[in-house]
Design a protein around this motif. Structure first.
Motif, PDB file in Angstrom:
ATOM      1  N   ARG A  10       7.933  -3.696   9.894  1.00  0.00           N
ATOM      2  CA  ARG A  10       8.878  -3.202   8.872  1.00  0.00           C
ATOM      3  C   ARG A  10       8.966  -1.679   8.909  1.00  0.00           C
ATOM      4  NH1 ARG A  10      11.007  -7.027   6.108  1.00  0.00           N
ATOM      5  NH2 ARG A  10      10.001  -9.043   5.888  1.00  0.00           N
ATOM      6  N   GLU A  11       7.846  -1.012   9.109  1.00  0.00           N
ATOM      7  CA  GLU A  11       7.849   0.458   9.211  1.00  0.00           C
ATOM      8  C   GLU A  11       8.695   0.902  10.404  1.00  0.00           C
ATOM      9  OE1 GLU A  11       6.473   2.986   7.339  1.00  0.00           O
ATOM     10  OE2 GLU A  11       6.054   1.436   5.842  1.00  0.00           O
ATOM     11  N   LYS A  14      12.525   1.317   9.953  1.00  0.00           N
ATOM     12  CA  LYS A  14      13.097   2.404   9.145  1.00  0.00           C
ATOM     13  C   LYS A  14      14.067   3.214  10.001  1.00  0.00           C
ATOM     14  CE  LYS A  14       9.561   2.837   5.683  1.00  0.00           C
ATOM     15  NZ  LYS A  14       8.476   3.610   5.103  1.00  0.00           N
ATOM     16  N   GLY A  15      15.249   3.429   9.437  1.00  0.00           N
ATOM     17  CA  GLY A  15      16.287   4.177  10.149  1.00  0.00           C
ATOM     18  C   GLY A  15      17.170   3.317  11.023  1.00  0.00           C
TER      19      GLY A  15
END
Length: 127
Positions: A10-11, A14-15
């Protein structure tokens, strides 16, 4: 068996474009092979580093705009790069993308330099 994205995956989303994130999230629920996200959005410096290392051939990667992700098969607690695992993962990605109406390109379908871990939003729909 139903798999779930780890916090680390999930990290790494990001973006990344929300439509692609939605496909990844749906694909993890459909796949017969667990996977983790290894890269999403990249900096220009990271892309240049990958080109220098021979891991990429372009400085114009879809990763630079958040329109691509790379995944790795996760089997018995370890990353596996065996080619037969990736078409199975791609099947889940393609089904998830079709259900969402999201045009998706799989690197494993490229005629040259097939890239099984790579998925990107189609440039025609997502310039």
């Amino acid at each position: 068996m139903t798999f779930h994205l780890s916090q680390r995956s999930r990290e790494r989303l990001k973006g990344v474009h929300p439509d692609l994130v939605a496909v990844v999230e749906a694909a993890i629920g459909r796949t017969s092979v667990d996977f983790m996200v290894t890269e999403g959005l990249r900096t220009s410096a990271r892309q240049a580093e990958l080109v220098r290392a021979g891991a990429s051939r372009t400085l114009n990667s879809r990763h630079l705009t958040g329109h691509a992700v790379d995944v790795a098969a996760w089997v018995d607690g370890q990353v596996r790069w065996d080619w037969p695992l990736y078409p199975r993962i791609a099947e889940a990605f393609k089904a998830a993308a079709a259900a969402a109406g999201t045009p998706l390109i799989w690197g494993g379908d490229w005629p040259r330099l097939r890239d099984g871990p790579h998925f990107e939003l189609d440039r025609k729909a997502y310039p």
